[in-house]
Every structure is written in structure tokens, then in C-alpha cells.
Design a protein around this motif. Structure first.
Motif, short mmCIF file in Angstrom:
data_model
loop_
_atom_site.label_atom_id
_atom_site.label_comp_id
_atom_site.label_asym_id
_atom_site.label_seq_id
_atom_site.Cartn_x
_atom_site.Cartn_y
_atom_site.Cartn_z
N UNK A 385 -21.60 -1.24 16.55
CA UNK A 385 -21.66 -2.22 17.52
C UNK A 385 -20.30 -2.19 18.06
N UNK A 386 -19.94 -2.25 19.54
CA UNK A 386 -18.55 -2.37 20.06
C UNK A 386 -18.18 -3.67 20.19
N UNK A 387 -16.89 -3.76 19.58
CA UNK A 387 -16.30 -5.06 19.23
C UNK A 387 -15.89 -5.88 20.55
N UNK A 388 -15.75 -4.94 21.50
CA UNK A 388 -15.16 -5.64 23.07
C UNK A 388 -16.21 -6.27 23.66
N UNK A 427 -17.84 -9.20 15.87
CA UNK A 427 -17.02 -9.85 14.73
C UNK A 427 -17.23 -11.49 14.62
#
Lengths: 550, 242
Positions: A385-388, A427
């Protein structure tokens, strides 16, 4: 009606294309064809790789391989033309008055060839095998000049194909060099002669047209095989006038449908060509990269054939599995079950294309399957997963931010019945939430084949039952072929239809005796073992039980 | 209590400073008192003009290094093997004190403003580039495999990786900002810019003339700017990337 730029040569090898055009099969499948004719397949391949046409064929495999290697452009291959004793394609001819009897008699002679890479390299092989590498002169002669060249004595022999060859023989301007078929004798018998080709770029942009093209060609191939005489008559509108009277005399053609043209067939030809020196390097890295869409057996959505893979650790190579073969049907869930370090994840990664197999093939036989229809949930789902971006943003990203992505996500979420707040950032999510989101993301891609590595491992006890049930229902109702690596017996019993029991490395099909319908297993017995939580799972014992039961 | 700890510690240092100078424990020519120092800051508009020019020089160089280092770092990070090939060169450049290159830039830019700005760039660029390229290289294999498996468009792939590297770009920015200020001040101390406005030159002249209040005022102004800029960037970093 979708427009497509099609190229074909004015040779007999293009027969299914002529049939499809004459019988309106392209139109029937919604394709409006803009046709370009070529004297041979060589310029056709050049234009295809140069994007001047979108699709084209048939081309002899040395031409195709040579083009792919030199341009590093990717093609998809549909259907195969086969040359065998009863379906001749290539001819070595000599003039009517010639007294030459054997190929070795050609020493010091001039041989005319069809100006293509295929005929040049095949002739080289024939000459080499007859000890004539440097003792003949080879001259490329375009199709329209071949009759005169042989009749006038410009060349002593001619290596070509139809419609020129049969016309020359029937007009008594030349005759067969011998009763043998030099190509089959010296190269391969039967010989997969060539294929119809599609530019990967076009296919990826137009998946529906690609599928329809395959259907049209397959129909044409079936008609050509079943009605050879009628099919040959269709050629008349596409070949030069001087050949038209002899179409009846030409041999029947043999073609394999797309689904009958497995990767292994092309691989074997490639191996033979590498040995014979027709190819200097393998085009495999290129075609593996593009995926082999139409390969495999009818029925299964995923077909694994003699798959072998190993791990490279410094200088050591550890064989993980060898000659592994199995298939997965639509709506079926197959579990891979075994102890840690047994290679389950490697098998799954190999199926997904992330781990390079040493040998064998992974095929997605369903017509129209696109690589994006393969979904994969990694064991390291957190890292995927991309945190942004929010969970929704992450899912939309893999959907290329399609316009209706939001609707698809919401509908899939509803269909699976997961309770997820998609506005959260990765997150802010627990492992279980991310795992559910990873499953959702995979399903939003509307996959035909679903691969997952421990997809329920992070879910709470009260959530896991609900997710397993929803997962199972979704896979079956959408006819998805699913392969899951599992460590938990309860998961396995709950969702899997069949099981691959892996016990140590390297494992192979022979060792997969536990691969049997789940119904034959004594579920209660396995449940009993799984409930002994204080003890580690005794894989050997379980596997022995399974084998005894099967 | 913890909330006020930093305020209390600042107050304590100021008090200690006042006591030390009031009782002449350290010679006034070495350490000016806080009152005199703050008087220079409050009363003297000149110091802020000097500081403004210094900060502008530092920010100009820093911005160029940020953009150049960011983009080149991304490109090199994407190239993979190329990064490994040029990493030793970049580490070598990073190890060279930028001040050593300053005389070359002075000559190259005819003793103009460019010399100061390019020394800042020279100092900040390798740090920025290495931070960003390493950040890019740290994008997990699982993410890259996912993008490839699902045939995510190139534009979106690049954007995703850029966004994933943004915390590293920001970290590089934070690390290099204070370094840019240091380089700007030190270069001004070596050679006064033509305009004559330079905090480094002001501090150097004050030191030579035993004008310790001005010297410490210059130190406080530049230190204060560096501190507040770092706090601001840290806040942004925490808000968006952590």
C-alpha cells in the motif's frame, strides 16, 4: 464496428485470413478491416513491428522471431500453421529438364529462394546438413519472378512455397527436386510453420477487439481445416492471376486454433531453431514478458504444465519444485498447504510471474484473458500500500483511476460484504484492515485468476469466518479460479475445493498425491488436529492421513 | 511541564548568559551581554538587511539544489544499477567541503553573487540527490510488483513513486536547509559580496572590531532563522508524512 489495420501476404499461408474476409468473419465479430497485401511475409512483419499495421499474418516463425529479437517489440501470437507430410508448404524445385537427384548434387549450382529470412535460414540448414554450406550461390527472387527464373535457367533450383510452387509444377516449368520434403526432413517434422501476429500495444489498447479477432481467426481455421477445397477457392481473390487456375491443385492446409497453439509448441520450435542455427538468440525473454494469452487447455482458467523453479543462494541453487502440473477451473479454490519453507510462496510468485521459472509454463487459456485479469495478494500486503493515498486511492490507482472506479469499488465492497472505511490512510489501519483492503483491491480488478498468499492470516477470529464465507461466495459466483497459500487448517477446510499438499522440497506432481477433492478428506479428523493448538501442526501426519484417505 | 521545558531552558540560558556577562566572568570582548545584543537586534535595521541578503542567497542555492537534486535523485533512483555506478562519485563530492570550491566559483562568476549561490548548490546538491535516490530505491518491491502486475499507466506509476519518495525529498530539504545557511555565512565571511550586504561579512567585521554585540546579534539572527525554518518544515513533515 471497430477498425483494424490488417496485413497479409499474397501466399497460400494466409488462407485463414482470406477465409475470414470472404466469409465475413471479421465483420461478424465487429471488426472493420483495412487490408494491406504484401508479396511476402517479410515486409509484412517489418510493417507490423513498425506499427504501420496492427495485426498481420501468417508469417513463418523465423521471420517472426527474427523481427521480435531485432526490434525487441512484443507480439501476441494467434493460431498456428502446421506443415507435415500431408500438408506441404515448402518446396524445393528444379527445372523440368534438370537431372539433379539429390540435394548434394546442387554443388556449384545457383538456388533461388523466396526473399524472406525464413527461407534463407531454412535453406542454410538444408545445405549445411548436406555438406553444401559454401558451394552454392543463393539468390533471392521475388514471387512474381520465380516462374521465369526457374524456366529460363536463371537458377538451377528454387526453394519457395505456394501459390508459385504448385503453379510451376502444374505448368511443367519445373518439378519437385525429389520425392522427399527437404524442409521436414532437415528441420522438423511436423513443422509449426508460422503464426498470425498481433502487436502487443494494439492488443493491450483493444482487449475486446483482440478477443474478437481471435474468435474470427479460430472460426476461419476450423472452416479451413474442415472445408479445404472451399477454402482454397477463396484464395482466388487475393493471389496473382497466373496462379488462380491452380488453387484446386494446391495441398490442403492444416492450422491449429489459438487454444491448440500452446506455448510449449513455440518453445520447442525455438529450441530446435537455436540448435540448428536458424536463431542466434532466444526471443523467449521478450515473449515471456508479454504473457501468453491464449495458451493452455480448454476448460481451466489456469493451467500449469511441468513447471520447475529454484532459488539461487549465492553459488547454490536449490530446487523448489519440479515438473509441477495442475489446472484450476473457473469458480474453483485450490489451496497450497505445507510447512514453512516448503516453497508454497515461491510457487505462487511463479504463477504470478514474479519468480522466473526454470522450465515449464503457466498458461491462462481463457480467450480474452488479459494479464490485468490476474490478481495477487502478497504475503507482505502491508508493503503493497502506498502511504500517501487512502485505501480508496490505493485501489483506484491499480484501476488506473478509471472513471467508474468509485462505483466498482463500492459495488465490490458491498458484494464481498466487508466492513471497511476506505477513507483511512494505510498507516491508520490495522493489519487485518489492510489485508481486507488488499483482497478488495484484488477483486476490484475483476480477475479471472486470483492468487493470494495467506489472505486471512491477520484477520480477527470473529472477522475471519465472515470474510472467508464472503470470499468463497464471491469467487464462485464470479467464476474466478483461485489459488491460495494457506497455513491454517480451518481456512483450508472452509474455503478450498482442492488441495496441493506440499511436503518438503523439491516437490513435484508425483508427490502431490494429496491433490484430490476435499470431499474425500475426513474433515472432522483434520479439525481435530487443528484444534490441538498447544502442539505444532504435524504436517507429516496430516499428509499421511490425507494420502491414506485419498 | 514537558511542554514548557524548552521555554524554561531558553530562559535559563539567557539568565546564565546575563549573569556571566554582568559579573564579568568572561571578558566583554569575548562575550557581549544579552541586553546589548538584543539592543542591536531591536534597534539596528541594518542587521536584518544583511540577514535578508544572506538568507536569500542560501534559499536561492537551496531551491536549485532541491529541484535539481530531487529530479536527478529520482531519475537515478529509478535507474537502479546506474545509482550503484555513480554512488561513489556522489559520496566523494559530498565529502568535499563546499568552502574549498568557493574560490573556484568566485573566479568562475567574476566575484559575483553566483559564486555564493553555486557554492550552496555544490554543498546541498549531493546530499539532496543521495537522500532522494536512496529513498526511491527503498520503495518496496511489493509496491513495484503491484504496479507492474496491474499494468498501472506509466504516468501514474511515476506519480506514485514520486509521492512515495516525497518524505525523503522533504527530509533532504530539511537536512540541506541549515547546511545552506552555514555555507552562505561562511562564504560571506571569506569574501564580502559586492553589494556589501552579508551577515557573514557583518559578523566577521564585528569580530575584528571587537563589536561583540553585533557579532552575537548576527549569530542569533541566523540561528533563529535556521531554527524556525526547521521547526516549520518539521511540522509540515509530521503533518503530511508521518
Amino acid at each position: 464496428m471497430s477498425k483494424v489495420r490488417l496485413g497479409c501476404s499474397q501466399l497460400r499461408i494466409s488462407l485463414p485470413v482470406f477465409v475470414a474476409l470472404e466469409k465475413g468473419l471479421f465483420k461478424k465479430h465487429g471488426l472493420s478491416v483495412d487490408l494491406t497485401m504484401y508479396e511476402t511475409a517479410q515486409p509484412l512483419m517489418a510493417d507490423l513491428l513498425d506499427k504501420k499495421i496492427d495485426i498481420g499474418g501468417y508469417t513463418a516463425l523465423p521471420i517472426t522471431y527474427d523481427g521480435v529479437i531485432s526490434t525487441r517489440k512484443k507480439l501476441y501470437y494467434l493460431t498456428t500453421m502446421i506443415e507435415d507430410q500431408d500438408h506441404r508448404v515448402s518446396y524445393l524445385l528444379k527445372s523440368s529438364q534438370s537431372t539433379l537427384k539429390k540435394v548434394s548434387d546442387l554443388k556449384g549450382c545457383k538456388i533461388g529462394i523466396l526473399p524472406t529470412h525464413a527461407y534463407r535460414s531454412w535453406l542454410d540448414v538444408i545445405l549445411k546438413k548436406n555438406g553444401l554450406e559454401k558451394n552454392v550461390v543463393i539468390e533471392e527472387i521475388p514471387p512474381h519472378a520465380q516462374m521465369n527464373a526457374l524456366a529460363s535457367g536463371q537458377v538451377d533450383a528454387l526453394f519457395t512455397n505456394d501459390p508459385m510452387a504448385t503453379t510451376i509444377v502444374k505448368k511443367k516449368l519445373g518439378k519437385l527436386f525429389s520425392a522427399e520434403n527437404e524442409a521436414l526432413d532437415n528441420i522438423k517434422n511436423p513443422l509449426p510453420f508460422g503464426s498470425f501476429n498481433v502487436s502487443k500495444e494494439w492488443a493491450d489498447k483493444n482487449p475486446k477487439m483482440f478477443k474478437n479477432l481471435a474468435l474470427a481467426l479460430d472460426e476461419a481455421v476450423v472452416f479451413t481445416n474442415q472445408n479445404p477445397e472451399e477454402a482454397k477457392q477463396f484464395m482466388k481473390n487475393y493471389i496473382a492471376k497466373e496462379y488462380q487456375d491452380f488453387v484446386k491443385e494446391m495441398p490442403d492446409a492444416k492450422y491449429l486454433k489459438t487454444e491448440e497453439s500452446p506455448l510449449s509448441l513455440f518453445q520447442h520450435v525455438e529450441e530446435d531453431y537455436l540448435k540448428l542455427g536458424v536463431l542466434e538468440q532466444s526471443p523467449r525473454s521478450i515473449w515471456f514478458g508479454c504473457g501468453w494469452r491464449f495458451d493452455g487447455k480448454i476448460g481451466s482458467k489456469l493451467h500449469v504444465s511441468k513447471l520447475t523453479a529454484s532459488h539461487q543462494n549465492n553459488a547454490d541453487e536449490k530446487l523448489i519444485f519440479k515438473d509441477l502440473s495442475f489446472g484450476v477451473q473457473p469458480g474453483e479454490i485450490v489451496g497450497i498447504f505445507g510447512p514453512n519453507g516448503s516453497g508454497k510462496s515461491t510457487l505462487l510468485r511463479t504463477l504470478a510471474g514474479f519468480h522466473q521459472a526454470d522450465a515449464g509454463s503457466v498458461q491462462f487459456p481463457e480467450v480474452g484473458i488479459h494479464q490485468t485479469e490476474l490478481s495477487y495478494v502478497s504475503q507482505n500486503y502491508r508493503e503493497s500500500f502506498f502511504n500517501w493515498a487512502s485505501l480508496r486511492g490505493n485501489i483506484k490507482l491499480v484501476m488506473n483511476n478509471e472513471q467508474d472506479a468509485d462505483n466498482v469499488i463500492d459495488e465490490t465492497l458491498k458484494a464481498i460484504g466487508l466492513d471497511l472505511d476506505l477513507s483511512l490512510k494505510p498507516k491508520q489501519c490495522s493489519g487485518g484492515m489492510l489485508q481486507q483492503a488488499a483482497i478488495l483491491r484484488a477483486f476490484c480488478k475483476n480477475p479471472s485468476v486470483f492468487l493470494a498468499d495467506e489472505p486471512f492470516s491477520a484477520l480477527d477470529v470473529d472477522v475471519v469466518r465472515k470474510v472467508r464465507q464472503a470470499f468463497s461466495n464471491f469467487v464462485r459466483s464470479n467464476n474466478i479460479a483461485a489459488v491460495l497459500v494457506l497455513h491454517n487448517l480451518e481456512d483450508m477446510l472452509e474455503v478450498c475445493d482442492r488441495l496441493i499438499v506440499v511436503n518438503g522440497t523439491p516437490f513435484s506432481t508425483k508427490k502431490l498425491k494429496g491433490f484430490a477433492p476435499m470431499s474425500i478428506f475426513e474433515n472432522e479428523r483434520l479439525n481435530t488436529i487443528s484444534k490441538k493448538k498447544a502442539k505444532p501442526i504435524q504436517f507429516d501426519k496430516i499428509i499421511q492421513n490425507m494420502l491414506a484417505l485419498s | 511541564m514537558m511542554k514548557y521545558l524548552s521555554f524554561i531552558s531558553v530562559m535559563f540560558i539567557l539568565l546564565l548568559w546575563g549573569v556571566v556577562t554582568s559579573f564579568a566572568l568572561i571578558d566583554q570582548t569575548l562575550l557581549a551581554g544579552p541586553v546589548e545584543t538584543f539592543r542591536v537586534i531591536i534597534a539596528g535595521d541594518q542587521i536584518f538587511i544583511h540577514a535578508w541578503h544572506t538568507i536569500i542567497r542560501a534559499l536561492e542555492g537551496w531551491s536549485v539544489a532541491l529541484v535539481l537534486g530531487g529530479f536527478i535523485g529520482l531519475a537515478i533512483g529509478m535507474a537502479g544499477n546506474f545509482f550503484k555506478a555513480i554512488e561513489p562519485l556522489m559520496e566523494f563530492l559530498r565529502a568535499i567541503p563546499p568552502v574549498m570550491a568557493f574560490p573556484l566559483f568566485l573566479v568562475g562568476f567574476n566575484y559575483g553573487e553566483g559564486a555564493y549561490i553555486w557554492t550552496v548548490i555544490f554543498g546541498c546538491f549531493p546530499i539532496m540527490m543521495l537522500t532522494v535516490s536512496r529513498g526511491f530505491q527503498q520503495i518496496s518491491k511489493d509496491k513495484l510488483e503491484l504496479l507492474a502486475l496491474y499494468h498501472v499507466k506509466k504516468r501514474l506509476r511515476l506519480m506514485s513513486c514520486f509521492m512515495e519518495s516525497l518524505p525523503h525529498i522533504f527530509l533532504g530539504g530539511r537536512l540541506t536547509l541549515s547546511f545552506a545557511l552555514v555555507i552562505a555565512v561562511v562564504t560571506e565571511m571569506i569574501f564580502t559580496p559586492r553589494s556589501g550586504f552579508a551577515l557573514g561579512a557583518l559578523a566577521r567585521d564585528a569580530e575584528i572590531n571587537f563589536d561583540t554585540p553585533t557579532f552575537y546579534a548576527a549569530v542569533l539572527v541566523i540561528g533563529g532563522f535556521g531554527y524556525f525554518a526547521n521547526v516549520a518544515l518539521r511540522k509540515i513533515h509530521q503533518k503530511f508524512f508521518i
